[in-house]
Enzyme design. Structure first.
Site, short mmCIF file in Angstrom:
data_model
loop_
_atom_site.label_atom_id
_atom_site.label_comp_id
_atom_site.label_asym_id
_atom_site.label_seq_id
_atom_site.Cartn_x
_atom_site.Cartn_y
_atom_site.Cartn_z
N ASP A 42 -14.04 3.87 -1.83
CA ASP A 42 -13.76 5.27 -2.20
C ASP A 42 -14.46 5.79 -3.47
O ASP A 42 -14.45 5.11 -4.50
CB ASP A 42 -12.27 5.46 -2.50
CG ASP A 42 -11.36 4.82 -1.49
OD1 ASP A 42 -11.84 4.28 -0.49
OD2 ASP A 42 -10.15 4.85 -1.72
N GLU A 224 -3.53 8.13 2.63
CA GLU A 224 -4.21 7.67 1.41
C GLU A 224 -5.03 8.81 0.82
O GLU A 224 -5.31 9.81 1.48
CB GLU A 224 -5.18 6.52 1.75
CG GLU A 224 -4.52 5.29 2.36
CD GLU A 224 -5.49 4.13 2.61
OE1 GLU A 224 -5.10 2.99 2.34
OE2 GLU A 224 -6.62 4.38 3.07
C1 FRU Z 1 -8.69 3.89 0.67
C2 FRU Z 1 -8.01 2.82 -0.15
C3 FRU Z 1 -7.08 3.44 -1.15
C4 FRU Z 1 -6.97 2.38 -2.21
C5 FRU Z 1 -8.36 1.79 -2.21
C6 FRU Z 1 -8.43 0.32 -2.48
O1 FRU Z 1 -9.91 3.50 1.21
O2 FRU Z 1 -7.33 1.92 0.71
O3 FRU Z 1 -5.84 3.84 -0.62
O4 FRU Z 1 -6.62 2.89 -3.45
O5 FRU Z 1 -8.93 2.07 -0.94
O6 FRU Z 1 -9.74 -0.11 -2.65
#
Ligand code: FRU
Length: 502
Positions: A42, A224
């Site tokens: 992300d 998320e």
């Molecule tokens: C989304 C996610 C988020 C988390 C991160 C962990 O892709 O799963 O929810 O904070 O990636 O790397």
């Protein structure tokens, strides 16, 4: 003298410099951000500050697969040329550094500012792997850190976590913005199957305001990386709530949905029950907006999908981001939709532009020159007279083909990557993805942006968007337009794009 479309294209394409296509890095994008090495997911803490765009990102600096998360950091003046910076946040005794956001605390509400220096404040999730193993369900909580030197160095707040876990196993990805009417910060947090809004006067003390979404939107996976921001539509303020979801996307795996409605500083109220998708392709996840960009709302996502992100055949890095997109709103029928179009900064890397009008596509029209566009980087725009079938074929010397088109019978756009090259690293990768055409306009307006191993399709002024990655055996060099029924292109614009990376 009138030059032919082909001769102009040859000149434009020869002018664009070569990239690393014959090295092990052959899939590395040339104007999308990707780290030089190792794993990225992300985008985090995207913020514009003192003339610089900052991009932080989920990063594991020791391997090409997901691991203990850090915040990597890159900076840019134009969101195209990104310079990698030292890692901003390292895991600590409270846990890994998961996703979150960053704000410019202009009024120094946090008190972190010193000697007139405005603090940049990062708000992120600490994910504690020890507590996770103990299955307490309380292993995620929110923390903050600040920087007084343009994001170079960060100090974690001694009072972390600022928002402890109330007993919700998925409790993460805080996106914070200033809400001027009530002079407070709003945190939009993903809490398992819903969004919880919190508010704070100083980024340190948080109070719960409301919940949204347990009975709204798509629920094929965990919620998320949310985002909440206002846009103006016909002179009126409208709020957009983005909620990323994994899995459960319209073309499998990870995707972003959004809601359009009102927000009063406490509660979000959607205008409709329709499920809306930010991007119908398979590869735009965790997309959120930059903060502090004034009247512009700029979105960037992770150009991958949890379904296969850890297996894609790239080396020595994994994953890139989408281009930056400017968001707007547009009505179609009774609904109000988000639109995404390439941020205008992209124009800066255009080569010579070829424009043509009134082209009848009866026989296939080859857009690339003889021998192909060796770099595989281009932008193409056209408007059709009618909404009839057409297909754009991106191909190479190895016989790989990526198909992008519109099917009138189903009123759908599609990207078919089943014969696009390497697909066998994951069973579901080599598929055809479809997206509804939402526009009621008679003709189709289309923008296609390609960069080595990705295409981003913006249809009907950004009402329908599709982002897909692919891994051709040799560079995709040829672009051909076909139409069995014969469509008429009112305007066609094509340009090679220049590499813009470190
Ligand atoms: C989304 C996610 C988020 C988390 C991160 C962990 O892709 O799963 O929810 O904070 O990636 O790397």
């Amino acid at each position: 003298m009138r030059k032919t479309i082909t001769s102009i294209l040859v000149a434009a394409l020869l002018a664009s410099s070569a990239n690393a296509q014959d090295t092990p890095e052959k899939y590395r994008p040339q104007f999308h951000f990707s780290p030089k090495a190792h794993w990225m997911n992300d985008p985090n803490g995207m913020v514009f500050h003192n003339g610089t765009y900052h991009l932080f990102y989920q990063y594991y600096p020791e391997a090409k697969v997901w691991g203990p998360m850090h915040w990597g950091h890159a900076t840019s003046k134009d969101m195209l040329y990104w310079k990698e910076q030292p890692i901003a946040l390292y895991p600590d005794s409270l846990g890994y550094i998961f996703s979150g956001s960053a704000v410019v605390d202009v009024n120094n509400t946090s008190g972190f500012g010193k000697d007139g220096k405005v603090p940049l404040v990062a708000i992120f999730t600490h994910h504690n792997p020890v507590l996770e193993k103990q299955k307490t369900g309380r292993h995620e909580y929110q923390s903050i850190a600040y920087s007084l030197d343009e994001g170079k160095t960060w100090t974690k707040y001694s009072g972390n976590p600022v928002l402890p876990n109330p007993g919700i196993s998925d409790f993460r990805d805080p996106k914070v913005r200033w809400y001027e009417p009530q002079k407070k910060w709003i945190m939009t947090l993903a809490t398992k199957d819903r969004i919880t809004f919190y508010s704070s006067p100083d980024l340190k003390k948080w109070s719960k305001e409301s919940e949204f979404g347990a009975d709204a939107g798509a629920h094929g996976g965990v919620w998320e990386c949310p985002d909440l921001f206002p846009l103006t539509h016909e002179g009126r303020q409208v709020w957009v709530l983005i909620v990323n979801i994994n899995p459960g996307g319209p073309n499998k795996g990870s995707a972003g949905q959004y809601f359009v409605g009102d927000f009063d500083g406490r509660t979000f109220t959607p205008y409709s029950k329709e499920i809306k998708w930010l991007d119908w392709g398979a590869d735009n996840y965790a997309a959120v907006t930059f903060s502090n960009t004034g009247n512009r709302t700029l979105l960037m996502g992770w150009m991958s999908n949890w379904q296969y992100a850890n297996q894609v055949p790239t080396d020595p890095w994994r994953s890139a981001n989408t281009i930056s997109r400017e968001l707007g709103l547009k009505a179609a029928g009774k609904e109000l939709y988000l639109t995404s179009i390439p941020a205008k900064e992209l124009e800066a890397i255009e080569g010579e532009v070829v424009s043509k009008s009134e082209i009848a596509v009866k026989a296939p029209v080859q857009l690339s020159p003889k021998g192909g566009n060796a770099s595989g980087l281009f932008r193409m725009d056209f408007k059709t007279a009618t909404a009839d079938d057409f297909e754009l074929v991106l191909s190479n010397k190895s016989g790989n083909e990526l198909l992008i088109g519109y099917d009138k019978a189903s009123n759908q756009y599609y990207i078919d990557r089943s014969r696009s090259g390497k697909t066998d690293f994951e069973a579901g990768f080599g598929q055809k993805h479809t997206a509804p055409r939402l526009s009621k306009d008679s003709g189709i307006a289309l923008t296609l942006v390609a960069d080595v191993a990705s295409v981003e399709l913006f249809a009907d002024g950004g009402l329908t968007v599709m982002t897909d990655i692919f891994f051709p055996d040799t560079p995709m060099s040829d672009l051909t337009i076909k139409s069995s029924k014969g469509i008429r292109l009112r305007d066609l614009r094509y340009t090679a794009l220049k590499p813009s990376m470190e």
